[in-house]
Design a protein around this motif. Structure first.
Motif, PDB file in Angstrom:
ATOM      1  N   ARG A 175     -19.886 -13.137 -14.939  1.00 59.25           N
ATOM      2  CA  ARG A 175     -20.994 -12.247 -14.596  1.00 59.25           C
ATOM      3  C   ARG A 175     -21.676 -12.709 -13.311  1.00 59.25           C
ATOM      4  NH1 ARG A 175     -21.811 -12.528 -20.212  1.00 59.25           N
ATOM      5  NH2 ARG A 175     -21.181 -10.603 -21.238  1.00 59.25           N
ATOM      6  N   HIS A 226     -22.416  -2.191 -11.581  1.00 60.56           N
ATOM      7  CA  HIS A 226     -22.699  -2.650 -12.944  1.00 60.56           C
ATOM      8  C   HIS A 226     -23.217  -4.080 -12.961  1.00 60.56           C
ATOM      9  CE1 HIS A 226     -22.429  -2.117 -17.295  1.00 60.56           C
ATOM     10  NE2 HIS A 226     -21.984  -3.362 -17.365  1.00 60.56           N
ATOM     11  N   ASP A 227     -22.852  -4.871 -11.952  1.00 57.99           N
ATOM     12  CA  ASP A 227     -23.362  -6.242 -11.882  1.00 57.99           C
ATOM     13  C   ASP A 227     -24.873  -6.260 -11.670  1.00 57.99           C
ATOM     14  OD1 ASP A 227     -20.941  -7.680 -12.240  1.00 57.99           O
ATOM     15  OD2 ASP A 227     -20.371  -7.243 -10.177  1.00 57.99           O
ATOM     16  N   ARG A 230     -27.496   1.753 -16.607  1.00 58.55           N
ATOM     17  CA  ARG A 230     -26.086   1.920 -16.301  1.00 58.55           C
ATOM     18  C   ARG A 230     -25.964   2.904 -15.132  1.00 58.55           C
ATOM     19  NH1 ARG A 230     -26.718   2.139 -21.913  1.00 58.55           N
ATOM     20  NH2 ARG A 230     -25.692   0.435 -23.060  1.00 58.55           N
ATOM     21  N   TRP A 231     -24.845   2.818 -14.416  1.00 59.93           N
ATOM     22  CA  TRP A 231     -24.651   3.680 -13.260  1.00 59.93           C
ATOM     23  C   TRP A 231     -24.788   5.151 -13.654  1.00 59.93           C
ATOM     24  CZ3 TRP A 231     -24.588   4.116  -8.213  1.00 59.93           C
ATOM     25  CH2 TRP A 231     -23.959   5.220  -7.626  1.00 59.93           C
ATOM     26  N   THR A 250     -20.214  -5.232  -8.194  1.00 59.59           N
ATOM     27  CA  THR A 250     -20.161  -3.789  -8.397  1.00 59.59           C
ATOM     28  C   THR A 250     -21.551  -3.314  -8.816  1.00 59.59           C
ATOM     29  OG1 THR A 250     -19.646  -3.949 -10.760  1.00 59.59           O
ATOM     30  CG2 THR A 250     -17.788  -4.037  -9.203  1.00 59.59           C
ATOM     31  N   ARG A 275     -26.845  -4.455 -13.300  1.00 58.20           N
ATOM     32  CA  ARG A 275     -27.370  -4.394 -14.675  1.00 58.20           C
ATOM     33  C   ARG A 275     -27.505  -5.805 -15.239  1.00 58.20           C
ATOM     34  NH1 ARG A 275     -27.877  -1.216 -19.340  1.00 58.20           N
ATOM     35  NH2 ARG A 275     -26.806  -1.936 -21.207  1.00 58.20           N
ATOM     36  N   HIS A 276     -26.492  -6.633 -14.983  1.00 54.26           N
ATOM     37  CA  HIS A 276     -26.578  -8.036 -15.402  1.00 54.26           C
ATOM     38  C   HIS A 276     -27.709  -8.752 -14.657  1.00 54.26           C
ATOM     39  CE1 HIS A 276     -22.955  -7.235 -17.495  1.00 54.26           C
ATOM     40  NE2 HIS A 276     -22.137  -7.360 -16.472  1.00 54.26           N
TER      41      HIS A 276
END
Length: 260
Positions: A53, A188-189, A83-84, A186, A191-192
């Motif tokens: 991650r 989504h990263d 989320r995207w 990306t 989000r992390h």
């Protein structure tokens, strides 16, 4: 399943099994089957180490946003954990500007280059706060659009992230030229990153769960267990502060003695 696992990832195999199990559940309800052979299968594909991650710092997020054609989207993803598909599905009516909250009730997913709009991943509507410093940018994104207009983009068409040649990948490359410590990542990263920044700011696991839309706090802990390591140290520190001093006699044998 064993044959499929030789060609596909564990996630793909489990999704296929889930679809089949759902179909067979309907067959049981229709009394066409006595039991579901797709349930309680042993020897499921094991999970590998998985992708490492990526967690950005506040400064790295700021650099990435400054290098992006869509800084408001970058900051929204990094500071809300959406989320995207949830972010691109936001409409003007989904923004509560008084309370600074997004109401998540749609999810836009691209399948075969077409956008399909449905419910969020957990199929439940949720409210996600956004930072006050983001408010002027959200206000600007709402300007000139009706209630049904999409918050991001031109208000009519859903934003797309077109892979290695898209706007996000270009933003990452420009940001890396400014700050080489920024890794490949990306959308989504982010989000992390949001989870990491929230936890480092002192948010508890239930708050992070609600922000991310996880089904349970246990899922949040399983996903981000590494981020809560510092909490264990903090627990020990607080217990140390609360623990009374213990008087121990000198010698090889020591016994607990309540202080006078």
């Amino acid at each position: 399943m064993s044959e499929l696992a030789t060609e596909k990832s564990r996630t793909v195999v489990l999704r296929a099994l889930g679809v089949l199990a759902g179909i067979l559940d309907v067959a049981i309800d229709d009394r066409r089957l006595a039991n579901n052979p797709a349930r309680h299968i042993r020897n499921l594909p094991r999970s590998g180490p998985g992708k490492r991650r990526v967690y950005l710092s506040h400064d790295q997020v700021a650099t990435l946003a400054a290098c992006s054609a869509y800084p408001t989207m970058v900051l929204t993803l990094a500071y809300t954990g959406l989320r995207w598909g949830e972010a691109t599905g936001l409409r003007v009516r989904s923004v509560n500007r008084l309370r600074r909250r997004f109401v998540i009730e749609e999810n836009a997913v691209m399948i075969a280059y077409e956008i399909h709009v449905g419910t969020p991943k957990t199929h439940e509507k949720r409210s996600v706060p956004y930072p006050e410093r983001l408010a002027p940018m959200i206000e600007q994104a709402c300007a000139g659009k009706g209630p049904e207009g999409l918050l991001f983009g031109d208000g009519v068409n859903h934003m797309r992230n077109s892979g290695a040649q898209g706007w996000f990948a270009n933003a990452v490359r420009r940001a890396q030229a400014v700050d080489p410590s920024i890794p490949r990542l990306t959308p989504h990263d982010l989000r992390h990153t949001a989870a990491s920044l929230a936890i480092s700011s002192g948010a508890n696991v239930k708050a992070v769960q609600r922000m991310l839309g996880h089904a349970s706090a246990a899922m949040t802990l399983d996903t981000y267990a590494d981020l809560f390591d510092d909490d264990l140290d903090a627990v020990a520190s607080r217990l140390n502060d609360a623990m009374p001093l213990v008087a121990l006699p000198a010698g090889p044998q020591t016994r607990y003695r309540q202080p006078k």
